[in-house]
Scaffold this motif. Structure first.
Motif, PDB file in Angstrom:
ATOM      1  N   TYR A  63      16.301  -7.288  -2.554  1.00 50.38           N
ATOM      2  CA  TYR A  63      17.000  -8.229  -1.674  1.00 50.38           C
ATOM      3  C   TYR A  63      16.146  -9.448  -1.367  1.00 50.38           C
ATOM      4  CZ  TYR A  63      20.862  -5.002  -0.915  1.00 50.38           C
ATOM      5  OH  TYR A  63      21.952  -4.200  -1.100  1.00 50.38           O
ATOM      6  N   ASP A  64      14.841  -9.259  -1.235  1.00 53.56           N
ATOM      7  CA  ASP A  64      13.965 -10.413  -1.030  1.00 53.56           C
ATOM      8  C   ASP A  64      14.002 -11.337  -2.242  1.00 53.56           C
ATOM      9  OD1 ASP A  64      13.219  -9.644   1.513  1.00 53.56           O
ATOM     10  OD2 ASP A  64      11.321  -8.722   0.870  1.00 53.56           O
ATOM     11  N   GLY A  65      14.033 -10.753  -3.434  1.00 58.24           N
ATOM     12  CA  GLY A  65      14.125 -11.558  -4.651  1.00 58.24           C
ATOM     13  C   GLY A  65      15.423 -12.336  -4.722  1.00 58.24           C
ATOM     14  N   LEU A  66      16.512 -11.701  -4.326  1.00 55.60           N
ATOM     15  CA  LEU A  66      17.802 -12.400  -4.320  1.00 55.60           C
ATOM     16  C   LEU A  66      17.810 -13.525  -3.284  1.00 55.60           C
ATOM     17  CD1 LEU A  66      20.238  -9.360  -4.639  1.00 55.60           C
ATOM     18  CD2 LEU A  66      19.751 -11.105  -6.367  1.00 55.60           C
ATOM     19  N   SER A  67      17.190 -13.277  -2.150  1.00 58.76           N
ATOM     20  CA  SER A  67      17.108 -14.322  -1.131  1.00 58.76           C
ATOM     21  C   SER A  67      16.302 -15.512  -1.644  1.00 58.76           C
ATOM     22  CB  SER A  67      16.467 -13.782   0.143  1.00 58.76           C
ATOM     23  OG  SER A  67      17.299 -12.845   0.755  1.00 58.76           O
ATOM     24  N   ALA A  68      15.236 -15.229  -2.363  1.00 58.13           N
ATOM     25  CA  ALA A  68      14.401 -16.304  -2.895  1.00 58.13           C
ATOM     26  C   ALA A  68      15.110 -17.061  -4.014  1.00 58.13           C
ATOM     27  CB  ALA A  68      13.087 -15.731  -3.412  1.00 58.13           C
ATOM     28  N   ALA A 113      14.454  -1.382  -2.623  1.00 62.74           N
ATOM     29  CA  ALA A 113      15.665  -2.148  -2.321  1.00 62.74           C
ATOM     30  C   ALA A 113      15.320  -3.417  -1.552  1.00 62.74           C
ATOM     31  CB  ALA A 113      16.648  -1.286  -1.529  1.00 62.74           C
ATOM     32  N   VAL A 114      14.388  -3.336  -0.632  1.00 60.60           N
ATOM     33  CA  VAL A 114      13.983  -4.512   0.132  1.00 60.60           C
ATOM     34  C   VAL A 114      13.381  -5.558  -0.797  1.00 60.60           C
ATOM     35  CG1 VAL A 114      12.357  -5.334   1.884  1.00 60.60           C
ATOM     36  CG2 VAL A 114      13.708  -3.284   2.315  1.00 60.60           C
ATOM     37  N   LYS A 115      12.591  -5.123  -1.776  1.00 61.66           N
ATOM     38  CA  LYS A 115      12.020  -6.064  -2.739  1.00 61.66           C
ATOM     39  C   LYS A 115      13.119  -6.767  -3.530  1.00 61.66           C
ATOM     40  CE  LYS A 115       8.342  -5.023  -5.113  1.00 61.66           C
ATOM     41  NZ  LYS A 115       7.332  -4.313  -5.943  1.00 61.66           N
ATOM     42  N   LEU A 122       0.822  -1.211   0.000  1.00 61.69           N
ATOM     43  CA  LEU A 122       0.000   0.000   0.000  1.00 61.69           C
ATOM     44  C   LEU A 122       0.856   1.262   0.000  1.00 61.69           C
ATOM     45  CD1 LEU A 122      -2.705  -1.056   2.622  1.00 61.69           C
ATOM     46  CD2 LEU A 122      -2.891  -1.075   0.134  1.00 61.69           C
ATOM     47  N   ALA A 123       2.042   1.175   0.593  1.00 65.00           N
ATOM     48  CA  ALA A 123       2.914   2.339   0.694  1.00 65.00           C
ATOM     49  C   ALA A 123       3.499   2.722  -0.666  1.00 65.00           C
ATOM     50  CB  ALA A 123       4.038   2.076   1.695  1.00 65.00           C
ATOM     51  N   ILE A 124       3.858   1.745  -1.481  1.00 64.15           N
ATOM     52  CA  ILE A 124       4.503   2.034  -2.764  1.00 64.15           C
ATOM     53  C   ILE A 124       3.608   2.880  -3.675  1.00 64.15           C
ATOM     54  CG2 ILE A 124       5.363   0.982  -4.898  1.00 64.15           C
ATOM     55  CD1 ILE A 124       6.609  -1.213  -3.108  1.00 64.15           C
ATOM     56  N   PRO A 125       2.329   2.517  -3.880  1.00 57.42           N
ATOM     57  CA  PRO A 125       1.499   3.379  -4.739  1.00 57.42           C
ATOM     58  C   PRO A 125       1.297   4.788  -4.164  1.00 57.42           C
ATOM     59  CG  PRO A 125       0.445   1.249  -4.423  1.00 57.42           C
ATOM     60  CD  PRO A 125       1.629   1.292  -3.510  1.00 57.42           C
ATOM     61  N   ALA A 126       1.176   4.900  -2.849  1.00 53.84           N
ATOM     62  CA  ALA A 126       1.003   6.219  -2.234  1.00 53.84           C
ATOM     63  C   ALA A 126       2.245   7.082  -2.440  1.00 53.84           C
ATOM     64  CB  ALA A 126       0.687   6.073  -0.744  1.00 53.84           C
ATOM     65  N   LEU A 127       3.417   6.490  -2.276  1.00 46.20           N
ATOM     66  CA  LEU A 127       4.658   7.243  -2.465  1.00 46.20           C
ATOM     67  C   LEU A 127       4.877   7.589  -3.938  1.00 46.20           C
ATOM     68  CD1 LEU A 127       6.915   5.321   0.049  1.00 46.20           C
ATOM     69  CD2 LEU A 127       6.130   7.688   0.256  1.00 46.20           C
ATOM     70  N   CYS A 128       4.515   6.699  -4.837  1.00 51.42           N
ATOM     71  CA  CYS A 128       4.635   7.002  -6.271  1.00 51.42           C
ATOM     72  C   CYS A 128       3.733   8.163  -6.655  1.00 51.42           C
ATOM     73  CB  CYS A 128       4.297   5.765  -7.100  1.00 51.42           C
ATOM     74  SG  CYS A 128       5.556   4.486  -7.067  1.00 51.42           S
ATOM     75  N   MET A 134      21.748 -10.939   3.971  1.00 48.77           N
ATOM     76  CA  MET A 134      21.085 -10.966   5.273  1.00 48.77           C
ATOM     77  C   MET A 134      21.330  -9.677   6.039  1.00 48.77           C
ATOM     78  SD  MET A 134      21.361 -14.859   6.682  1.00 48.77           S
ATOM     79  CE  MET A 134      23.090 -15.148   6.395  1.00 48.77           C
ATOM     80  N   ALA A 135      22.510  -9.107   5.928  1.00 49.24           N
ATOM     81  CA  ALA A 135      22.828  -7.866   6.640  1.00 49.24           C
ATOM     82  C   ALA A 135      22.079  -6.677   6.047  1.00 49.24           C
ATOM     83  CB  ALA A 135      24.333  -7.605   6.594  1.00 49.24           C
ATOM     84  N   GLN A 136      21.815  -6.690   4.745  1.00 48.73           N
ATOM     85  CA  GLN A 136      21.136  -5.571   4.111  1.00 48.73           C
ATOM     86  C   GLN A 136      19.648  -5.536   4.422  1.00 48.73           C
ATOM     87  OE1 GLN A 136      22.865  -3.134   2.575  1.00 48.73           O
ATOM     88  NE2 GLN A 136      24.578  -4.339   3.297  1.00 48.73           N
ATOM     89  N   VAL A 137      19.075  -6.702   4.617  1.00 44.00           N
ATOM     90  CA  VAL A 137      17.644  -6.764   4.895  1.00 44.00           C
ATOM     91  C   VAL A 137      17.454  -6.557   6.368  1.00 44.00           C
ATOM     92  CG1 VAL A 137      15.570  -8.170   4.781  1.00 44.00           C
ATOM     93  CG2 VAL A 137      17.252  -8.301   2.965  1.00 44.00           C
TER      94      VAL A 137
END
Length: 79
Positions: free
Chosen positions: A61-66, A57-59, A30-36, A76-79
């Protein structure tokens, strides 16, 4: 604030505050569309750009983790 957003009563700065609140509530979807929308209305609002960059950035890093890189200590340190 959600009702104000849906009715179009928030300006760029109001949407920025709303996006920050949603981010703090751990609601990035919900935050991403509001900020855009805040950036579209007030492109010089650097706070909105910074908040959005953290969420994007979190998205990433989550993709890289997956993608089997979840054991990487750097990721792990970045997230």
């Amino acid at each position: 604030m959600e009702q104000l957003q849906l009715s179009g009563q928030l300006d760029g700065y109001g949407l920025f505050v709303y996006g920050v609140v949603l981010r703090r509530l751990h609601l990035p979807e919900l935050a991403i569309p509001a900020l855009c929308e805040a950036m579209r209305l007030k492109p010089a609002n650097w706070g909105a750009w910074l908040e959005l960059s953290c969420l994007e950035a979190v998205k990433i890093y989550d993709g890289l983790s997956a993608a089997s890189l979840g054991e990487s200590t750097y990721i792990m340190a970045q997230v």
